[in-house]
Scaffold this active site. Structure first.
Site, PDB file in Angstrom:
ATOM      1  N   GLY A   9       0.827  -1.220   0.000  1.00 13.62           N
ATOM      2  CA  GLY A   9       0.000   0.000   0.000  1.00 13.62           C
ATOM      3  C   GLY A   9       0.850   1.254   0.000  1.00 13.62           C
ATOM      4  O   GLY A   9       0.646   2.165   0.807  1.00 13.62           O
ATOM      5  N   ARG A  34      -2.237  -1.255  -5.981  1.00 11.20           N
ATOM      6  CA  ARG A  34      -3.002  -1.606  -7.191  1.00 11.20           C
ATOM      7  C   ARG A  34      -2.859  -0.545  -8.277  1.00 11.20           C
ATOM      8  O   ARG A  34      -2.983  -0.840  -9.451  1.00 11.20           O
ATOM      9  CB  ARG A  34      -4.489  -1.780  -6.856  1.00 11.20           C
ATOM     10  CG  ARG A  34      -4.806  -2.989  -6.006  1.00 11.20           C
ATOM     11  CD  ARG A  34      -6.186  -2.904  -5.421  1.00 11.20           C
ATOM     12  NE  ARG A  34      -6.325  -1.700  -4.602  1.00 11.20           N
ATOM     13  CZ  ARG A  34      -7.438  -1.326  -3.989  1.00 11.20           C
ATOM     14  NH1 ARG A  34      -8.533  -2.055  -4.120  1.00 11.20           N
ATOM     15  NH2 ARG A  34      -7.447  -0.231  -3.257  1.00 11.20           N
ATOM     16  N   VAL A  61      -3.938  -7.179  -2.750  1.00 10.05           N
ATOM     17  CA  VAL A  61      -3.608  -8.107  -1.657  1.00 10.05           C
ATOM     18  C   VAL A  61      -4.750  -9.067  -1.326  1.00 10.05           C
ATOM     19  O   VAL A  61      -4.552 -10.067  -0.642  1.00 10.05           O
ATOM     20  CB  VAL A  61      -3.162  -7.387  -0.354  1.00 10.05           C
ATOM     21  CG1 VAL A  61      -1.880  -6.600  -0.560  1.00 10.05           C
ATOM     22  CG2 VAL A  61      -4.258  -6.510   0.224  1.00 10.05           C
ATOM     23  N   ASN A  87       0.904  -2.582   5.495  1.00  9.18           N
ATOM     24  CA  ASN A  87       0.180  -1.317   5.618  1.00  9.18           C
ATOM     25  C   ASN A  87      -1.103  -1.280   4.783  1.00  9.18           C
ATOM     26  O   ASN A  87      -2.065  -0.605   5.169  1.00  9.18           O
ATOM     27  CB  ASN A  87       1.132  -0.182   5.193  1.00  9.18           C
ATOM     28  CG  ASN A  87       0.416   1.103   4.919  1.00  9.18           C
ATOM     29  OD1 ASN A  87      -0.001   1.803   5.835  1.00  9.18           O
ATOM     30  ND2 ASN A  87       0.239   1.443   3.640  1.00  9.18           N
ATOM     31  N   TYR A 153     -14.992  -2.706  10.281  1.00  5.44           N
ATOM     32  CA  TYR A 153     -13.637  -2.113  10.216  1.00  5.44           C
ATOM     33  C   TYR A 153     -12.934  -2.363  11.551  1.00  5.44           C
ATOM     34  O   TYR A 153     -11.781  -2.812  11.578  1.00  5.44           O
ATOM     35  CB  TYR A 153     -13.686  -0.614   9.893  1.00  5.44           C
ATOM     36  CG  TYR A 153     -12.293  -0.008   9.870  1.00  5.44           C
ATOM     37  CD1 TYR A 153     -11.367  -0.387   8.895  1.00  5.44           C
ATOM     38  CD2 TYR A 153     -11.883   0.902  10.845  1.00  5.44           C
ATOM     39  CE1 TYR A 153     -10.071   0.125   8.892  1.00  5.44           C
ATOM     40  CE2 TYR A 153     -10.591   1.423  10.844  1.00  5.44           C
ATOM     41  CZ  TYR A 153      -9.680   1.031   9.859  1.00  5.44           C
ATOM     42  OH  TYR A 153      -8.401   1.534   9.860  1.00  5.44           O
TER      43      TYR A 153
HETATM   44  P1  NDP Z   1      -4.694   5.519   2.111  1.00 13.92           P
HETATM   45  O1  NDP Z   1      -6.043   5.286   1.526  1.00 13.92           O
HETATM   46  O2  NDP Z   1      -4.047   6.838   1.853  1.00 13.92           O
HETATM   47  O3  NDP Z   1      -3.698   4.370   1.647  1.00 13.92           O
HETATM   48  C1  NDP Z   1      -4.096   3.022   1.617  1.00 13.92           C
HETATM   49  C2  NDP Z   1      -3.094   2.228   0.818  1.00 13.92           C
HETATM   50  O4  NDP Z   1      -3.499   0.850   0.834  1.00 13.92           O
HETATM   51  C3  NDP Z   1      -3.012   2.656  -0.627  1.00 13.92           C
HETATM   52  O5  NDP Z   1      -1.670   2.663  -1.052  1.00 13.92           O
HETATM   53  C4  NDP Z   1      -3.782   1.582  -1.372  1.00 13.92           C
HETATM   54  O6  NDP Z   1      -3.230   1.382  -2.667  1.00 13.92           O
HETATM   55  C5  NDP Z   1      -3.505   0.352  -0.497  1.00 13.92           C
HETATM   56  N1  NDP Z   1      -4.539  -0.666  -0.654  1.00 13.92           N
HETATM   57  C6  NDP Z   1      -5.839  -0.593  -0.270  1.00 13.92           C
HETATM   58  N2  NDP Z   1      -6.489  -1.705  -0.647  1.00 13.92           N
HETATM   59  C7  NDP Z   1      -5.577  -2.499  -1.280  1.00 13.92           C
HETATM   60  C8  NDP Z   1      -5.637  -3.758  -1.909  1.00 13.92           C
HETATM   61  N3  NDP Z   1      -6.776  -4.462  -1.953  1.00 13.92           N
HETATM   62  N4  NDP Z   1      -4.518  -4.271  -2.459  1.00 13.92           N
HETATM   63  C9  NDP Z   1      -3.372  -3.570  -2.425  1.00 13.92           C
HETATM   64  N5  NDP Z   1      -3.233  -2.367  -1.835  1.00 13.92           N
HETATM   65  C10 NDP Z   1      -4.329  -1.837  -1.292  1.00 13.92           C
HETATM   66  O7  NDP Z   1      -4.877   5.287   3.677  1.00 13.92           O
HETATM   67  P2  NDP Z   1      -3.813   5.240   4.879  1.00 13.92           P
HETATM   68  O8  NDP Z   1      -2.459   5.519   4.423  1.00 13.92           O
HETATM   69  O9  NDP Z   1      -4.374   6.071   5.966  1.00 13.92           O
HETATM   70  O10 NDP Z   1      -3.978   3.714   5.306  1.00 13.92           O
HETATM   71  C11 NDP Z   1      -2.892   2.840   5.511  1.00 13.92           C
HETATM   72  C12 NDP Z   1      -3.216   1.893   6.643  1.00 13.92           C
HETATM   73  O11 NDP Z   1      -3.356   2.647   7.847  1.00 13.92           O
HETATM   74  C13 NDP Z   1      -4.514   1.113   6.488  1.00 13.92           C
HETATM   75  O12 NDP Z   1      -4.299  -0.207   6.920  1.00 13.92           O
HETATM   76  C14 NDP Z   1      -5.479   1.829   7.421  1.00 13.92           C
HETATM   77  O13 NDP Z   1      -6.494   0.992   7.885  1.00 13.92           O
HETATM   78  C15 NDP Z   1      -4.524   2.237   8.524  1.00 13.92           C
HETATM   79  N6  NDP Z   1      -4.957   3.312   9.396  1.00 13.92           N
HETATM   80  C16 NDP Z   1      -5.254   4.546   8.881  1.00 13.92           C
HETATM   81  C17 NDP Z   1      -5.669   5.558   9.736  1.00 13.92           C
HETATM   82  C18 NDP Z   1      -6.061   6.906   9.236  1.00 13.92           C
HETATM   83  O14 NDP Z   1      -6.715   7.663  10.003  1.00 13.92           O
HETATM   84  N7  NDP Z   1      -5.696   7.300   8.021  1.00 13.92           N
HETATM   85  C19 NDP Z   1      -5.725   5.336  11.189  1.00 13.92           C
HETATM   86  C20 NDP Z   1      -5.424   4.003  11.602  1.00 13.92           C
HETATM   87  C21 NDP Z   1      -5.028   3.043  10.732  1.00 13.92           C
HETATM   88  P3  NDP Z   1      -4.060   1.126  -4.021  1.00 13.92           P
HETATM   89  O15 NDP Z   1      -5.384   1.798  -3.876  1.00 13.92           O
HETATM   90  O16 NDP Z   1      -3.184   1.716  -5.079  1.00 13.92           O
HETATM   91  O17 NDP Z   1      -4.135  -0.348  -4.097  1.00 13.92           O
HETATM   92  C1  8X3 Z   2      -8.631   4.746  11.315  1.00 16.94           C
HETATM   93  C2  8X3 Z   2      -8.919   5.498  12.570  1.00 16.94           C
HETATM   94  O1  8X3 Z   2     -10.719   6.080  14.280  1.00 16.94           O
HETATM   95  O2  8X3 Z   2     -11.291   6.288  11.919  1.00 16.94           O
HETATM   96  O3  8X3 Z   2      -8.284   3.436  11.584  1.00 16.94           O
HETATM   97  O4  8X3 Z   2     -11.090   4.130  12.924  1.00 16.94           O
HETATM   98  S1  8X3 Z   2     -10.588   5.483  12.938  1.00 16.94           S
END
Ligand code: NDP
Ligand code: 8X3
Length: 253
Positions: A9, A34, A61, A87, A153
């Site tokens: 990701g 992706r 993934v 990630n 989630y």
């Molecule tokens: P983004 O949406 O900015 O990034 C998500 C990344 O995950 C992208 O690069 C996307 O790439 C990739 N991704 C999503 N689905 C798939 C898939 N099926 N196959 C391959 N790659 C995938 O969000 P964040 O950077 O915030 O999220 C990263 C992680 O952090 C996640 O696990 C999220 O749950 C977690 N998180 C985020 C928080 C927030 O507040 N932002 C808080 C807590 C946790 P592409 O679409 O190109 O495949």
């Molecule tokens: C992302 C943070 O609080 O929106 O995981 O679930 S929250």
């Protein structure tokens, strides 16, 4: 420095920030996602700015065959992986249990749980052969406390927490460290994805507060991965100063 780091990701948000951080440190990177255009642009940018080697792998993934094909046939020179950052993940929808879309539930479980497992199953044997390694899983404060309309989630991130604890126990004998990072509100594309492109809803998530950035999380992950071999940070909960946990946010701005 001089590590091989696999980041899933990497096309936006936390993953992209990690890619930049480790590239700046002089590490070689395997980056996945992706969106081919974004991944290839990032590879070009990082190779130019940091003279490092990047292997860009485009796959979903959720697709076990694609994971196995891409990660099970890595060129020999890319098989010594020091660090895996699991990630890739998302939230899809934020609806009450009775209204939520079952397709959204499947997407979250297939990505956040199954995807993480498929990737890990390919990389752990390489780390075992190398007699050491470090896995960083991205959980969430949603994996620590369940909040209204968070349902599946939250369940997917509780699973990441449990899987991380279990990995740490089972992989002790192989000197593989496991760290789980639990961020609160990070301003990335996360909310835009969660609210399916609704920019107003996405922006409202961060109203009145200073959220974390992808760089804030990348900095913390980087710290956890620079410690001596005998030191393992098991988990970190990281929130903006204005957010205590999944329930309490002080929106004062
Ligand atoms: P983004 O949406 O900015 O990034 C998500 C990344 O995950 C992208 O690069 C996307 O790439 C990739 N991704 C999503 N689905 C798939 C898939 N099926 N196959 C391959 N790659 C995938 O969000 P964040 O950077 O915030 O999220 C990263 C992680 O952090 C996640 O696990 C999220 O749950 C977690 N998180 C985020 C928080 C927030 O507040 N932002 C808080 C807590 C946790 P592409 O679409 O190109 O495949
Ligand atoms: C992302 C943070 O609080 O929106 O995981 O679930 S929250």
């Amino acid at each position: 420095m001089n590590k091989t780091v696999l980041i899933t990701g990497a096309t936006s948000g936390i993953g992209e920030a990690c890619a930049k951080k480790y590239a700046a440190d002089g590490d070689r990177l395997i980056l996945t996602g992706r969106r081919a255009d974004r991944l290839n642009a990032l590879k070009t940018e990082l190779e130019k700015d940091f003279s490092t080697e990047i292997l860009a792998l485009i796959f979903d993934v959720q697709d076990k065959e694609a994971v196995d094909k891409n990660l099970g046939t890595l060129p020999t020179e890319w098989q010594k992986i020091d660090l895996l950052i699991n990630n890739a993940g998302l939230a899809a929808g934020k609806d009450s249990f009775e209204n939520a879309d079952i397709n959204d539930w499947e997407t979250m479980l297939n990505t956040n749980v199954h995807g993480l497992l498929y990737v890990s199953k390919q990389i752990i044997p390489l780390m075992i052969a190398n007699k050491k390694g470090h896995i960083v899983n991205i959980g969430s404060i949603a994996g620590k406390e369940v909040y209204e309309n968070g349902n599946v989630y939250c369940a997917s991130k509780f699973a990441v927490d449990a899987i991380s604890k279990s990995m740490r126990i089972d992989l002790l004998k192989h000197s593989i460290k496991v760290t789980c990072i639990h961020p609160g509100a990070v301003e990335t594309e996360f909310s835009l994805v969660r609210f399916k492109g609704d920019e107003n809803k996405a922006a409202a998530t961060y109203n009145g507060m200073v959220p974390l950035s992808g760089n804030d999380i990348a900095d913390s992950i980087f710290y956890c991965t620079q410690l001596p071999d005998h030191v393992c940070i098991n988990e970190l909960n990281i929130t903006p100063t204005q957010q205590a946990n999944a329930y309490y946010t002080h929106r004062s701005l």
